[in-house]
Write a protein that holds these residues in place. Structure first.
Motif, short mmCIF file in Angstrom:
data_model
loop_
_atom_site.label_atom_id
_atom_site.label_comp_id
_atom_site.label_asym_id
_atom_site.label_seq_id
_atom_site.Cartn_x
_atom_site.Cartn_y
_atom_site.Cartn_z
N ALA A 339 142.24 21.01 10.18
CA ALA A 339 142.10 22.39 9.72
C ALA A 339 142.54 22.47 8.26
O ALA A 339 143.25 21.60 7.76
CB ALA A 339 142.93 23.33 10.58
N LEU A 340 142.08 23.52 7.59
CA LEU A 340 142.46 23.79 6.21
C LEU A 340 142.84 25.25 6.09
O LEU A 340 142.21 26.12 6.70
CB LEU A 340 141.29 23.49 5.26
N TYR A 341 143.87 25.53 5.28
CA TYR A 341 144.25 26.89 4.98
C TYR A 341 143.80 27.25 3.56
O TYR A 341 143.93 26.46 2.63
CB TYR A 341 145.77 27.06 5.01
N THR A 342 143.31 28.47 3.40
CA THR A 342 143.25 29.12 2.09
C THR A 342 143.94 30.45 2.24
O THR A 342 144.15 30.95 3.36
CB THR A 342 141.80 29.32 1.60
N ARG A 343 144.30 31.05 1.12
CA ARG A 343 145.06 32.28 1.19
C ARG A 343 144.64 33.23 0.08
O ARG A 343 144.39 32.82 -1.05
CB ARG A 343 146.56 31.99 1.07
N SER A 344 144.60 34.52 0.43
CA SER A 344 144.35 35.58 -0.55
C SER A 344 145.24 36.75 -0.18
O SER A 344 145.03 37.39 0.86
CB SER A 344 142.88 35.99 -0.55
N GLY A 345 146.23 37.04 -1.02
CA GLY A 345 147.16 38.12 -0.71
C GLY A 345 147.87 37.87 0.60
O GLY A 345 148.43 36.80 0.84
N ASN A 346 147.83 38.87 1.50
CA ASN A 346 148.49 38.70 2.80
C ASN A 346 147.53 38.23 3.87
O ASN A 346 147.80 38.39 5.07
CB ASN A 346 149.17 40.01 3.23
N ARG A 347 146.42 37.64 3.47
CA ARG A 347 145.47 37.07 4.42
C ARG A 347 145.49 35.54 4.33
O ARG A 347 145.33 34.96 3.25
CB ARG A 347 144.05 37.56 4.14
N LEU A 348 145.71 34.92 5.47
CA LEU A 348 145.69 33.46 5.57
C LEU A 348 144.43 33.08 6.34
O LEU A 348 144.17 33.62 7.43
CB LEU A 348 146.94 32.98 6.32
N TYR A 349 143.65 32.17 5.77
CA TYR A 349 142.37 31.80 6.38
C TYR A 349 142.45 30.39 6.92
O TYR A 349 142.71 29.44 6.19
CB TYR A 349 141.25 31.93 5.35
N LEU A 350 142.24 30.29 8.23
CA LEU A 350 142.32 29.02 8.94
C LEU A 350 140.90 28.52 9.18
O LEU A 350 140.15 29.10 9.98
CB LEU A 350 143.07 29.21 10.25
N HIS A 351 140.51 27.44 8.48
CA HIS A 351 139.17 26.86 8.61
C HIS A 351 139.26 25.69 9.58
O HIS A 351 140.01 24.73 9.33
CB HIS A 351 138.67 26.38 7.25
N LEU A 352 138.51 25.77 10.66
CA LEU A 352 138.64 24.79 11.73
C LEU A 352 137.56 23.72 11.61
O LEU A 352 136.39 23.94 11.93
CB LEU A 352 138.55 25.50 13.08
N LEU A 353 137.98 22.52 11.17
CA LEU A 353 137.05 21.41 11.00
C LEU A 353 136.64 20.83 12.35
O LEU A 353 135.59 20.17 12.45
CB LEU A 353 137.70 20.33 10.13
N ALA A 354 137.46 21.01 13.36
CA ALA A 354 137.12 20.63 14.74
C ALA A 354 137.53 21.79 15.64
O ALA A 354 138.57 22.42 15.42
CB ALA A 354 137.85 19.35 15.14
N TRP A 355 136.71 22.09 16.64
CA TRP A 355 136.98 23.24 17.49
C TRP A 355 137.93 22.85 18.62
O TRP A 355 137.62 21.97 19.41
CB TRP A 355 135.68 23.79 18.06
#
Length: 430
Positions: A339-355
Motif C-alpha cells: 500500500a501507499l499513503y498520500t496526504r492532503s490536509g486532514n485527508r489520508l489516502y490509502l492506495h491498495l496495490l493488492a486487495w
C-alpha cells in the motif's frame, strides 16, 4: 519499497509559494514529443541512430504536414486525463523548431505555415493548464554545433571541421529569448541535456539560467544544464524514495514514456499498462514528486489509438481519485504492506496495490480516524480500534497485532478501478 515519509522540500531555488506552488499541487503533467522524426516513426533519435546526412533527413522536412495536430484537442485530453500542466518539444536534437524563429529557417512555420508552439501554448492556457517548453541543448542541424559522439555525422570527415561554440551559444540565447518573450507567460523550461563530452561550460549554462530568470522571474527551470535548477528530472526510472541533493530533499519530476520511445514509434508495442502508470503516479506523489507522462503524436500530429486509450483509462481513474494526487504529498504515517499513503490536509489516502481479504490493519491510526470511505464511490468503510489485549479473542486481527491498530472491514470484491483508494478523514490533524 521506501515508505516515503513526509518531509519538507528544501534545496530548490527560492520562490514565493504563490509563484511555484502550482508545481507540487499539479503532480501530473503531459510531455509531448513531436517533430520531423515523427514522420520516420522509429524513435526521436532516428537521425543519429541511422547516421543520416542532412540531405537524407530533409525528406521529412519537405513532407512535414501536421494536418491532424489539434492543440485544443490535445489540451482537452491532457486535462481529462488528470494532467495539470504540459510540456512541448520546441526544438529537439535534430534542430527543427516548432516555433517562428528569426534565427533560422528550419522551422514548422517555414515548412507548413504553422507556429505549433503558439497553438500549443494558447490551447493549454485555454484549458487552465500550466505551460512548459522543452529546448534541446544539442542541435545536429546548426553549422556551429560540434560533431561529437551523438552527432549523425560522427563517422565522417565532418568531425574534424571547425565549429564555433560561441556562435552556437549566442544562437541558443537568442532562441530562449524568443520563446520567453513571444508566447506570454511560460511556467516551466525543460533543457535537455548535458553529458560527459558537453556540460555547463559548453552551454553557457549560467548565462542561460540567468536569462530565463530575468525574462520570467517565476519560471521553473530543470537541472539538465549541468548546474542546479529548480527541480531534478529522473528519466525512465521511478524513484522509490524522496530525492536529495547535497543531503537536502529537492523538488523532482519523473518523466516516462508510454512505450519506451519519446517520439512516435509505429512498430514499438511495449506499452505500459494503465494500472502501472497510475501506480507510478501515486508512487511519485507518495515520495514528494511529480510524474510527466509522454505522448508522441504521429507524423500527421494526432495521438494514435493506443495512446488515446491509455490516457482515457487514466482519466477514468483520476476523475474519481484525483484528490488523492492533486495537491497531495507524502504522509508521516507508515502504510501497511502493498500500500501507499498520500496526504492532503486532514485527508489520508490509502492506495491498495493488492486487495486484502476482508480486513486491513493500520498500525498507529487508532484514535486518529474520524471517518473512512472508498474514494471512487463514497461508500463508507467501517473500522474498529483494537487495544492489543483482545486480539486473540476476535476474528479481526492476529494476536501479534500491536496496540494502536485501526482495522478496516473491506468488501470481499475488489472495486473495479485501476487502483482502489480509501480516504481516511483524520481527527484533529491538518
Amino acid at each position: 519499497m521506501s515508505m516515503c515519509l513526509e518531509s519538507s522540500v528544501t534545496g530548490a531555488s527560492p520562490h514565493s509559494p504563490d509563484s511555484t506552488g502550482w508545481f507540487e499541487a499539479a503532480r501530473f503533467g503531459m510531455f509531448v514529443h513531436f517533430g520531423l522524426y515523427s514522420l520516420a516513426a522509429r524513435h526521436e533519435w532516428v537521425r543519429s541512430r541511422e547516421a543520416m546526412s542532412q540531405q537524407e533527413y530533409d525528406r521529412y522536412l519537405t513532407r512535414f504536414d501536421p494536418d491532424l495536430f489539434d492543440a485544443r484537442q490535445l489540451a482537452r485530453t491532457a486535462r481529462e486525463s488528470g494532467m495539470r500542466y504540459a510540456v512541448l518539444t520546441t526544438k529537439h536534437h535534430d534542430g527543427f523548431c516548432l516555433f517562428d524563429s528569426a534565427l533560422t529557417d528550419y522551422t514548422s512555420v517555414r515548412a507548413s505555415g504553422r507556429d505549433l508552439v503558439r497553438e500549443f501554448v494558447e490551447a493549454m492556457r485555454a484549458e487552465g493548464l500550466r505551460v512548459g517548453l522543452y529546448y534541446s541543448l544539442l542541435d545536429w542541424h546548426h553549422p556551429d554545433f560540434p560533431v561529437d559522439e551523438h552527432h549523425p555525422l560522427r563517422g565522417t570527415g565532418a568531425r574534424d571541421e571547425p565549429r564555433d561554440m560561441a556562435r552556437y551559444r549566442a544562437y541558443m540565447e537568442g532562441q530562449i529569448r524568443e520563446l520567453l518573450t513571444g508566447y506570454g507567460e511560460i511556467d516551466l523550461l525543460f533543457f535537455d541535456f548535458s553529458y560527459p563530452e558537453k556540460g555547463p561550460g559548453e552551454w553557457g549554462a549560467e548565462r542561460l539560467m540567468a536569462l530565463a530568470k530575468e525574462l520570467r522571474p517565476d519560471i521553473l527551470v530543470n537541472d539538465r544544464l549541468g548546474i542546479p535548477g529548480d527541480y531534478v528530472t529522473p528519466e525512465q526510472y521511478q524513484p522509490d524514495r524522496p530525492l536529495e541533493r547535497g543531503g537536502e530533499r529537492v523538488r523532482w519530476e519523473a518523466c516516462h514514456t508510454l512505450n519506451g520511445s519519446w517520439g512516435y514509434d509505429r512498430d514499438n508495442h511495449d506499452y505500459k499498462d494503465p494500472a502501472l502508470l497510475v501506480r507510478m503516479l501515486v508512487e511519485s506523489v507518495a515520495c514528494g514528486g511529480n510524474l510527466l507522462l509522454n505522448v508522441g503524436p504521429t507524423g500527421r500530429g494526432a495521438l494514435d489509438a493506443r495512446a488515446r486509450a491509455t490516457l482515457g483509462a487514466i482519466g477514468e481513474w483520476t476523475a474519481l481519485h484525483g484528490r488523492s494526487v492533486h495537491g497531495a504529498g507524502p504522509s508521516p504515517h507508515r502504510p501497511p504492506a502493498n500500500a501507499l499513503y498520500t496526504r492532503s490536509g486532514n485527508r489520508l489516502y490509502l492506495h491498495l496495490l493488492a486487495w486484502p481479504l476482508k480486513h486491513l490493519h493500520l498500525p498507529g491510526l487508532a484514535g486518529r480516524v474520524r471517518y473512512a470511505q472508498l474514494l471512487h464511490d463514497g461508500s463508507e468503510i467501517r473500522f474498529q480500534e483494537l487495544d492489543g489485549a483482545r486480539h486473540e479473542h476476535n476474528n479481526l486481527a492476529p494476536p501479534d497485532q500491536p496496540a494502536g491498530t485501526l482495522t478496516l472491514t473491506l468488501p470481499i470484491a475488489r472495486p473495479d478501478v485501476l487502483l482502489p483508494v480509501i480516504e481516511l478523514e483524520l481527527d484533529g490533524e491538518e
